[in-house]
Design a protein around this motif. Structure first.
Motif, PDB file in Angstrom:
ATOM      1  N   VAL A   9       0.735  -1.201  -0.124  1.00 13.86           N
ATOM      2  CA  VAL A   9      -0.024  -0.010   0.149  1.00 13.86           C
ATOM      3  C   VAL A   9       0.781   1.355  -0.046  1.00 13.86           C
ATOM      4  O   VAL A   9       2.092   1.175   0.405  1.00 13.86           O
ATOM      5  N   ARG A  10       0.209   2.203  -0.575  1.00 12.79           N
ATOM      6  CA  ARG A  10       0.937   3.639  -0.569  1.00 12.79           C
ATOM      7  C   ARG A  10      -0.115   4.663  -0.690  1.00 12.79           C
ATOM      8  O   ARG A  10      -1.226   4.406  -0.879  1.00 12.79           O
ATOM      9  N   VAL A  11       0.461   5.824  -0.357  1.00  8.90           N
ATOM     10  CA  VAL A  11      -0.368   7.120  -0.680  1.00  8.90           C
ATOM     11  C   VAL A  11      -0.275   7.964  -1.645  1.00  8.90           C
ATOM     12  O   VAL A  11       0.727   8.251  -1.888  1.00  8.90           O
ATOM     13  N   GLU A  12      -1.289   7.835  -2.543  1.00  8.62           N
ATOM     14  CA  GLU A  12      -1.121   8.603  -3.865  1.00  8.62           C
ATOM     15  C   GLU A  12      -1.189   9.936  -3.563  1.00  8.62           C
ATOM     16  O   GLU A  12      -1.979  10.551  -2.843  1.00  8.62           O
ATOM     17  N   MET A  13      -0.465  10.859  -4.218  1.00  6.16           N
ATOM     18  CA  MET A  13      -0.279  12.313  -4.030  1.00  6.16           C
ATOM     19  C   MET A  13      -0.928  12.555  -5.391  1.00  6.16           C
ATOM     20  O   MET A  13      -0.671  11.949  -6.655  1.00  6.16           O
ATOM     21  N   PRO A  14      -1.409  14.110  -5.441  1.00  2.00           N
ATOM     22  CA  PRO A  14      -1.694  14.816  -4.444  1.00  2.00           C
ATOM     23  C   PRO A  14      -2.855  14.581  -3.789  1.00  2.00           C
ATOM     24  O   PRO A  14      -3.307  15.191  -2.543  1.00  2.00           O
ATOM     25  N   SER A  15      -3.674  13.380  -4.134  1.00  2.30           N
ATOM     26  CA  SER A  15      -5.189  13.229  -3.518  1.00  2.30           C
ATOM     27  C   SER A  15      -4.937  12.727  -2.111  1.00  2.30           C
ATOM     28  O   SER A  15      -5.977  12.800  -1.283  1.00  2.30           O
ATOM     29  N   ILE A  19      -3.811   3.443  -1.934  1.00  2.00           N
ATOM     30  CA  ILE A  19      -3.935   2.377  -2.923  1.00  2.00           C
ATOM     31  C   ILE A  19      -3.251   1.284  -2.537  1.00  2.00           C
ATOM     32  O   ILE A  19      -2.367   1.143  -1.626  1.00  2.00           O
ATOM     33  N   VAL A  20      -3.990   0.151  -2.788  1.00  2.00           N
ATOM     34  CA  VAL A  20      -3.363  -1.187  -2.578  1.00  2.00           C
ATOM     35  C   VAL A  20      -2.751  -1.398  -4.286  1.00  2.00           C
ATOM     36  O   VAL A  20      -3.671  -1.304  -5.058  1.00  2.00           O
ATOM     37  N   LEU A  21      -1.667  -2.125  -4.529  1.00  3.93           N
ATOM     38  CA  LEU A  21      -1.133  -2.438  -5.737  1.00  3.93           C
ATOM     39  C   LEU A  21      -0.900  -3.910  -5.596  1.00  3.93           C
ATOM     40  O   LEU A  21      -0.202  -4.517  -4.955  1.00  3.93           O
ATOM     41  N   LEU A  22      -1.721  -4.603  -6.636  1.00  5.02           N
ATOM     42  CA  LEU A  22      -1.618  -6.052  -6.694  1.00  5.02           C
ATOM     43  C   LEU A  22      -0.822  -6.292  -8.181  1.00  5.02           C
ATOM     44  O   LEU A  22      -0.725  -5.218  -9.367  1.00  5.02           O
ATOM     45  N   ARG A  23      -0.259  -7.455  -8.334  1.00  2.51           N
ATOM     46  CA  ARG A  23       0.589  -7.726  -9.555  1.00  2.51           C
ATOM     47  C   ARG A  23      -0.048  -9.269  -9.943  1.00  2.51           C
ATOM     48  O   ARG A  23       0.040 -10.112  -9.095  1.00  2.51           O
ATOM     49  N   GLU A  24      -0.008  -9.346 -11.168  1.00  2.00           N
ATOM     50  CA  GLU A  24      -0.344 -10.540 -11.758  1.00  2.00           C
ATOM     51  C   GLU A  24       0.868 -11.512 -11.593  1.00  2.00           C
ATOM     52  O   GLU A  24       2.112 -10.971 -11.734  1.00  2.00           O
ATOM     53  N   VAL A  25       0.631 -12.691 -11.067  1.00  3.04           N
ATOM     54  CA  VAL A  25       1.662 -13.559 -10.755  1.00  3.04           C
ATOM     55  C   VAL A  25       2.270 -14.052 -12.113  1.00  3.04           C
ATOM     56  O   VAL A  25       3.482 -14.237 -12.151  1.00  3.04           O
ATOM     57  N   SER A  26       1.513 -14.489 -13.073  1.00  2.00           N
ATOM     58  CA  SER A  26       2.071 -14.910 -14.362  1.00  2.00           C
ATOM     59  C   SER A  26       1.859 -13.971 -15.252  1.00  2.00           C
ATOM     60  O   SER A  26       0.842 -14.288 -16.275  1.00  2.00           O
ATOM     61  N   GLY A  27       2.214 -12.769 -15.329  1.00  2.00           N
ATOM     62  CA  GLY A  27       2.019 -11.731 -16.218  1.00  2.00           C
ATOM     63  C   GLY A  27       2.621 -10.601 -15.975  1.00  2.00           C
ATOM     64  O   GLY A  27       3.599 -10.443 -14.831  1.00  2.00           O
ATOM     65  N   LEU A  31      -2.514  -4.034 -11.028  1.00  2.00           N
ATOM     66  CA  LEU A  31      -3.745  -3.453 -10.491  1.00  2.00           C
ATOM     67  C   LEU A  31      -3.846  -2.638  -9.447  1.00  2.00           C
ATOM     68  O   LEU A  31      -3.711  -3.144  -8.129  1.00  2.00           O
ATOM     69  N   PRO A  32      -4.022  -1.276  -9.503  1.00  2.00           N
ATOM     70  CA  PRO A  32      -3.836  -0.500  -8.300  1.00  2.00           C
ATOM     71  C   PRO A  32      -5.549  -0.334  -7.915  1.00  2.00           C
ATOM     72  O   PRO A  32      -6.373   0.010  -8.688  1.00  2.00           O
ATOM     73  N   ILE A  33      -5.836  -0.401  -6.676  1.00  2.00           N
ATOM     74  CA  ILE A  33      -7.029  -0.072  -6.032  1.00  2.00           C
ATOM     75  C   ILE A  33      -7.104   1.052  -5.070  1.00  2.00           C
ATOM     76  O   ILE A  33      -6.583   0.765  -4.197  1.00  2.00           O
ATOM     77  N   TRP A  34      -8.066   1.988  -5.143  1.00  2.00           N
ATOM     78  CA  TRP A  34      -8.063   2.855  -4.100  1.00  2.00           C
ATOM     79  C   TRP A  34      -8.733   2.507  -3.009  1.00  2.00           C
ATOM     80  O   TRP A  34      -9.695   1.830  -3.254  1.00  2.00           O
ATOM     81  N   ILE A  35      -8.567   2.518  -1.862  1.00  7.80           N
ATOM     82  CA  ILE A  35      -8.849   1.839  -0.718  1.00  7.80           C
ATOM     83  C   ILE A  35      -8.950   3.271   0.434  1.00  7.80           C
ATOM     84  O   ILE A  35      -8.455   4.265   0.331  1.00  7.80           O
ATOM     85  N   GLY A  36      -9.580   2.717   1.706  1.00  9.38           N
ATOM     86  CA  GLY A  36      -9.864   3.701   2.598  1.00  9.38           C
ATOM     87  C   GLY A  36      -8.528   3.584   3.548  1.00  9.38           C
ATOM     88  O   GLY A  36      -7.676   2.547   3.326  1.00  9.38           O
ATOM     89  N   ALA A  37      -8.192   4.625   4.252  1.00  8.14           N
ATOM     90  CA  ALA A  37      -6.895   4.636   5.324  1.00  8.14           C
ATOM     91  C   ALA A  37      -7.192   3.454   6.375  1.00  8.14           C
ATOM     92  O   ALA A  37      -6.009   2.930   6.406  1.00  8.14           O
ATOM     93  N   VAL A  38      -8.101   2.935   6.756  1.00  5.38           N
ATOM     94  CA  VAL A  38      -8.167   1.977   7.765  1.00  5.38           C
ATOM     95  C   VAL A  38      -7.865   0.561   7.093  1.00  5.38           C
ATOM     96  O   VAL A  38      -7.009   0.059   7.693  1.00  5.38           O
ATOM     97  N   GLU A  39      -8.537   0.392   5.893  1.00 10.05           N
ATOM     98  CA  GLU A  39      -8.046  -0.915   5.083  1.00 10.05           C
ATOM     99  C   GLU A  39      -6.491  -0.871   4.758  1.00 10.05           C
ATOM    100  O   GLU A  39      -6.102  -1.670   5.063  1.00 10.05           O
ATOM    101  N   ALA A  40      -6.018   0.370   4.301  1.00 10.19           N
ATOM    102  CA  ALA A  40      -4.431   0.402   4.177  1.00 10.19           C
ATOM    103  C   ALA A  40      -3.746   0.085   5.131  1.00 10.19           C
ATOM    104  O   ALA A  40      -2.537  -0.734   5.307  1.00 10.19           O
ATOM    105  N   THR A  41      -4.041   0.462   6.440  1.00  8.14           N
ATOM    106  CA  THR A  41      -3.446   0.303   7.517  1.00  8.14           C
ATOM    107  C   THR A  41      -3.616  -1.079   7.976  1.00  8.14           C
ATOM    108  O   THR A  41      -2.528  -1.945   8.334  1.00  8.14           O
TER     109      THR A  41
END
Length: 157
Positions: A9-15, A19-27, A31-41
């Motif tokens: 997870v990281r904080v996207e700036m300037p917003s 976000i949580v960043l997922l990566r395809e295992v075989s590819g 996939l970035p998905i914007w999420i809430g702060a509680v879930e990021a934690t």
């Protein structure tokens, strides 16, 4: 469905939006998905092995599943509509429960459950990163190694 790994997870700036960043295992798609702060934690805690003195919501869910003998067998990121992602929790009984991807990922990390993503979601929202841009991904990974859950606390104002 394609298996994905959670890079972090990281904080996207300037917003200032996590976000949580997922990566395809075989590819090569991410996939970035914007999420809430509680879930990021919650995701950051799970990735860093932080065990809170009292169970947080996702820890409680894991404990309830274990206590009742229900096993989470798969997390599926099933669709994206108007920028909103949807997921299902799949249990060994065959039961499926609709959930937000952020909660699903936080629970999957705590239970060691594999995460898969629909091809259509990766086609629509995934980002292919050519090999020459891998150094940018490596910088992101280095950032993830240094980020702390406190980085996601809402600013006091």
């Amino acid at each position: 469905m394609r298996e994905v790994d959670v890079l972090g997870v990281r904080v996207e700036m300037p917003s200032n939006q996590p976000i949580v960043l997922l990566r395809e295992v075989s590819g090569d798609r991410y996939l970035p998905i914007w999420i809430g702060a509680v879930e990021a934690t919650a995701i950051a805690f799970a990735q860093q092995g932080v065990v809170p003195p009292r169970p947080l919501t996702h820890d409680l869910m894991k404990d309830v599943l274990e206590a009742t003998g229900n096993e989470l067998t798969e997390v599926q990121i099933t669709e994206v509509k108007d920028g909103v992602f949807f997921a299902n929790l799949v249990f060994d009984s065959g039961a499926e429960v609709s959930a937000r991807p952020s909660d699903s990922i936080a629970l999957a990390l705590r239970t060691g459950t594999r995460i898969v993503c629909a091809d259509e979601v990766l086609d629509e929202a995934g980002l292919a990163v050519p090999a020459e841009q891998e150094d940018e991904v490596e910088k992101f990974r280095e950032f993830l190694d240094q980020v702390t859950p406190e980085d996601f606390d809402a600013p006091q104002g």
